[in-house]
Structure formats: structure tokens, C-alpha cells
Design a protein around this motif. Structure first.
Motif, PDB file in Angstrom:
ATOM      1  N   VAL A  87       0.008 -86.870  -0.304  1.00  0.00           N
ATOM      2  CA  VAL A  87      -0.674 -85.593  -0.460  1.00  0.00           C
ATOM      3  C   VAL A  87      -0.663 -84.965   0.926  1.00  0.00           C
ATOM      4  O   VAL A  87      -1.183 -85.543   1.878  1.00  0.00           O
ATOM      5  CB  VAL A  87      -2.117 -85.786  -0.969  1.00  0.00           C
ATOM      6  CG1 VAL A  87      -2.812 -84.440  -1.100  1.00  0.00           C
ATOM      7  CG2 VAL A  87      -2.116 -86.538  -2.290  1.00  0.00           C
ATOM      8  N   LEU A  88      -0.043 -83.790   1.032  1.00  0.00           N
ATOM      9  CA  LEU A  88       0.117 -83.203   2.355  1.00  0.00           C
ATOM     10  C   LEU A  88       0.032 -81.693   2.303  1.00  0.00           C
ATOM     11  O   LEU A  88       0.118 -81.088   1.246  1.00  0.00           O
ATOM     12  CB  LEU A  88       1.435 -83.647   2.982  1.00  0.00           C
ATOM     13  CG  LEU A  88       2.729 -83.369   2.196  1.00  0.00           C
ATOM     14  CD1 LEU A  88       3.303 -82.020   2.556  1.00  0.00           C
ATOM     15  CD2 LEU A  88       3.733 -84.461   2.497  1.00  0.00           C
ATOM     16  N   THR A  89      -0.143 -81.123   3.473  1.00  0.00           N
ATOM     17  CA  THR A  89      -0.095 -79.686   3.651  1.00  0.00           C
ATOM     18  C   THR A  89       0.952 -79.416   4.720  1.00  0.00           C
ATOM     19  O   THR A  89       0.880 -79.992   5.812  1.00  0.00           O
ATOM     20  CB  THR A  89      -1.459 -79.118   4.095  1.00  0.00           C
ATOM     21  OG1 THR A  89      -2.439 -79.490   3.131  1.00  0.00           O
ATOM     22  CG2 THR A  89      -1.406 -77.611   4.239  1.00  0.00           C
ATOM     23  N   ASP A  90       1.942 -78.579   4.401  1.00  0.00           N
ATOM     24  CA  ASP A  90       2.979 -78.299   5.389  1.00  0.00           C
ATOM     25  C   ASP A  90       2.471 -77.292   6.422  1.00  0.00           C
ATOM     26  O   ASP A  90       1.354 -76.774   6.308  1.00  0.00           O
ATOM     27  CB  ASP A  90       4.293 -77.857   4.729  1.00  0.00           C
ATOM     28  CG  ASP A  90       4.225 -76.490   4.069  1.00  0.00           C
ATOM     29  OD1 ASP A  90       3.369 -75.660   4.410  1.00  0.00           O
ATOM     30  OD2 ASP A  90       5.071 -76.248   3.189  1.00  0.00           O
ATOM     31  N   ILE A  91       3.270 -77.034   7.434  1.00  0.00           N
ATOM     32  CA  ILE A  91       2.825 -76.169   8.532  1.00  0.00           C
ATOM     33  C   ILE A  91       2.638 -74.715   8.110  1.00  0.00           C
ATOM     34  O   ILE A  91       2.041 -73.929   8.841  1.00  0.00           O
ATOM     35  CB  ILE A  91       3.790 -76.242   9.732  1.00  0.00           C
ATOM     36  CG1 ILE A  91       5.215 -75.871   9.313  1.00  0.00           C
ATOM     37  CG2 ILE A  91       3.737 -77.603  10.384  1.00  0.00           C
ATOM     38  CD1 ILE A  91       6.195 -75.778  10.461  1.00  0.00           C
ATOM     39  N   HIS A  92       3.083 -74.358   6.907  1.00  0.00           N
ATOM     40  CA  HIS A  92       2.893 -73.004   6.382  1.00  0.00           C
ATOM     41  C   HIS A  92       1.673 -72.915   5.466  1.00  0.00           C
ATOM     42  O   HIS A  92       1.415 -71.877   4.872  1.00  0.00           O
ATOM     43  CB  HIS A  92       4.146 -72.538   5.641  1.00  0.00           C
ATOM     44  CG  HIS A  92       5.367 -72.577   6.493  1.00  0.00           C
ATOM     45  ND1 HIS A  92       5.568 -71.725   7.558  1.00  0.00           N
ATOM     46  CD2 HIS A  92       6.441 -73.397   6.471  1.00  0.00           C
ATOM     47  CE1 HIS A  92       6.718 -72.006   8.142  1.00  0.00           C
ATOM     48  NE2 HIS A  92       7.262 -73.021   7.501  1.00  0.00           N
ATOM     49  N   GLY A  93       0.937 -74.046   5.327  1.00  0.00           N
ATOM     50  CA  GLY A  93      -0.273 -74.062   4.520  1.00  0.00           C
ATOM     51  C   GLY A  93      -0.066 -74.392   3.056  1.00  0.00           C
ATOM     52  O   GLY A  93      -1.010 -74.362   2.276  1.00  0.00           O
ATOM     53  N   LYS A  94       1.154 -74.732   2.671  1.00  0.00           N
ATOM     54  CA  LYS A  94       1.431 -75.059   1.273  1.00  0.00           C
ATOM     55  C   LYS A  94       1.081 -76.522   0.993  1.00  0.00           C
ATOM     56  O   LYS A  94       1.569 -77.434   1.656  1.00  0.00           O
ATOM     57  CB  LYS A  94       2.901 -74.811   0.944  1.00  0.00           C
ATOM     58  CG  LYS A  94       3.234 -75.089  -0.507  1.00  0.00           C
ATOM     59  CD  LYS A  94       4.659 -74.747  -0.858  1.00  0.00           C
ATOM     60  CE  LYS A  94       4.909 -75.033  -2.326  1.00  0.00           C
ATOM     61  NZ  LYS A  94       6.275 -74.748  -2.717  1.00  0.00           N
ATOM     62  N   ALA A  95       0.223 -76.746  -0.021  1.00  0.00           N
ATOM     63  CA  ALA A  95      -0.141 -78.100  -0.435  1.00  0.00           C
ATOM     64  C   ALA A  95       0.982 -78.676  -1.283  1.00  0.00           C
ATOM     65  O   ALA A  95       1.538 -77.991  -2.150  1.00  0.00           O
ATOM     66  CB  ALA A  95      -1.441 -78.075  -1.208  1.00  0.00           C
ATOM     67  N   ARG A  96       1.309 -79.933  -1.026  1.00  0.00           N
ATOM     68  CA  ARG A  96       2.377 -80.609  -1.769  1.00  0.00           C
ATOM     69  C   ARG A  96       1.919 -82.026  -2.122  1.00  0.00           C
ATOM     70  O   ARG A  96       1.240 -82.660  -1.329  1.00  0.00           O
ATOM     71  CB  ARG A  96       3.660 -80.696  -0.934  1.00  0.00           C
ATOM     72  CG  ARG A  96       4.216 -79.355  -0.509  1.00  0.00           C
ATOM     73  CD  ARG A  96       5.329 -79.558   0.516  1.00  0.00           C
ATOM     74  NE  ARG A  96       5.814 -78.309   1.051  1.00  0.00           N
ATOM     75  CZ  ARG A  96       6.959 -77.734   0.715  1.00  0.00           C
ATOM     76  NH1 ARG A  96       7.746 -78.300  -0.162  1.00  0.00           N
ATOM     77  NH2 ARG A  96       7.324 -76.604   1.275  1.00  0.00           N
ATOM     78  N   THR A  97       2.337 -82.493  -3.289  1.00  0.00           N
ATOM     79  CA  THR A  97       2.043 -83.861  -3.718  1.00  0.00           C
ATOM     80  C   THR A  97       3.334 -84.515  -4.183  1.00  0.00           C
ATOM     81  O   THR A  97       4.100 -83.913  -4.936  1.00  0.00           O
ATOM     82  CB  THR A  97       1.019 -83.868  -4.869  1.00  0.00           C
ATOM     83  OG1 THR A  97      -0.177 -83.232  -4.423  1.00  0.00           O
ATOM     84  CG2 THR A  97       0.697 -85.283  -5.306  1.00  0.00           C
ATOM     85  N   TYR A  98       3.558 -85.734  -3.721  1.00  0.00           N
ATOM     86  CA  TYR A  98       4.725 -86.515  -4.123  1.00  0.00           C
ATOM     87  C   TYR A  98       4.229 -87.853  -4.644  1.00  0.00           C
ATOM     88  O   TYR A  98       3.332 -88.462  -4.066  1.00  0.00           O
ATOM     89  CB  TYR A  98       5.666 -86.762  -2.940  1.00  0.00           C
ATOM     90  CG  TYR A  98       6.238 -85.500  -2.361  1.00  0.00           C
ATOM     91  CD1 TYR A  98       7.446 -85.000  -2.815  1.00  0.00           C
ATOM     92  CD2 TYR A  98       5.566 -84.798  -1.374  1.00  0.00           C
ATOM     93  CE1 TYR A  98       7.978 -83.826  -2.288  1.00  0.00           C
ATOM     94  CE2 TYR A  98       6.081 -83.636  -0.841  1.00  0.00           C
ATOM     95  CZ  TYR A  98       7.287 -83.157  -1.298  1.00  0.00           C
ATOM     96  OH  TYR A  98       7.796 -81.995  -0.781  1.00  0.00           O
ATOM     97  N   GLU A  99       4.817 -88.308  -5.731  1.00  0.00           N
ATOM     98  CA  GLU A  99       4.509 -89.610  -6.309  1.00  0.00           C
ATOM     99  C   GLU A  99       5.815 -90.282  -6.668  1.00  0.00           C
ATOM    100  O   GLU A  99       6.785 -89.617  -7.038  1.00  0.00           O
ATOM    101  CB  GLU A  99       3.650 -89.471  -7.566  1.00  0.00           C
ATOM    102  CG  GLU A  99       2.311 -88.852  -7.313  1.00  0.00           C
ATOM    103  CD  GLU A  99       1.524 -88.622  -8.593  1.00  0.00           C
ATOM    104  OE1 GLU A  99       2.137 -88.603  -9.685  1.00  0.00           O
ATOM    105  OE2 GLU A  99       0.305 -88.458  -8.492  1.00  0.00           O
ATOM    106  N   GLY A 100       5.839 -91.597  -6.559  1.00  0.00           N
ATOM    107  CA  GLY A 100       7.042 -92.320  -6.909  1.00  0.00           C
ATOM    108  C   GLY A 100       6.830 -93.815  -6.772  1.00  0.00           C
ATOM    109  O   GLY A 100       5.695 -94.275  -6.621  1.00  0.00           O
ATOM    110  N   SER A 101       7.922 -94.544  -6.809  1.00  0.00           N
ATOM    111  CA  SER A 101       7.826 -95.996  -6.684  1.00  0.00           C
ATOM    112  C   SER A 101       8.750 -96.490  -5.585  1.00  0.00           C
ATOM    113  O   SER A 101       9.738 -95.840  -5.243  1.00  0.00           O
ATOM    114  CB  SER A 101       8.170 -96.673  -8.014  1.00  0.00           C
ATOM    115  OG  SER A 101       9.485 -96.369  -8.402  1.00  0.00           O
TER     116      SER A 101
END
Length: 106
Positions: A87-101
Motif C-alpha cells: 500500500v503506497l502513495t507515489d510522489i504525485h499523491g496517487k494511492a496504489r495497492t498491489y497484492e500478489g504471491s
């Protein structure tokens, strides 16, 4: 510029080859990385990130990567498939979520 690379396997056996599970991240302002076992128990979490895998090989206290040990203890996790969330926020303020194995190989 935001970039991300997430490996799908690692071999934590202290041979200095793929010993750490480390998503390579750049262009991030906030970050939370967690790994869970098959039962859903969290076995690793960090708010540290890196864009340099070699820094973890050279620094045994690297807190950005999972070394395959349960909750940063001395006991190694068993081989098998683990689930991660980023769960992260990039330097432009966009929230992003990645899930995987990821596969822990012995």
C-alpha cells in the motif's frame, strides 16, 4: 517517476543469491509492505523501501526486505507460497495497492 518491480520467488538460504524478497520501488512518498502465510498471519511488515537490492546484501540489517524469517526473529518460514500487500502513495499523491504471491524456495 514512479517505478515498481516485484519478484515472484526467492531462496533465503544465505548463499547471497536471491536471499531477500524486496520489491524494487522508486518515486514513493508513503509505503507499507506486508507478507502473510497461508493462514493469514502476518510474518513480515515494513514501512522502509528501496530501489537497490544490493544494499540489502551489503547491510544485514536491511529493514526494507523480507529475509524469510518469521517476524524478524531467528526462525525461518517454511517453503511455500506467501501473499504480499503493498500500500503506497507515489510522489504525485496517487494511492496504489498491489497484492500478489511470492514463492519461498528451499
Amino acid at each position: 517517476v514512479f517505478t515498481i518491480y516485484i519478484p515472484n520467488a526467492f531462496t533465503p538460504n544465505n548463499d547471497l543469491n536471491n536471499d531477500y524478497f524486496l520489491p524494487i520501488i522508486d518515486g514513493v512518498s508513503e509505503y507499507e509492505f506486508s507478507v502473510y502465510d497461508r493462514s493469514g498471519h502476518r510474518v513480515f511488515t515494513t514501512n522502509e523501501f528501496s530501489n537497490d537490492y544490493l544494499s540489502c546484501i551489503n547491510d544485514e540489517t536491511c529493514s526494507a526486505a523480507w529475509d524469510g524469517k518469521i517476524n524478524n526473529g531467528t526462525e525461518y518460514a517454511t517453503k511455500g507460497t506467501y501473499v504480499y500487500t503493498l500500500v503506497l502513495t507515489d510522489i504525485h499523491g496517487k494511492a496504489r495497492t498491489y497484492e500478489g504471491s511470492v514463492m519461498l524456495i528451499r
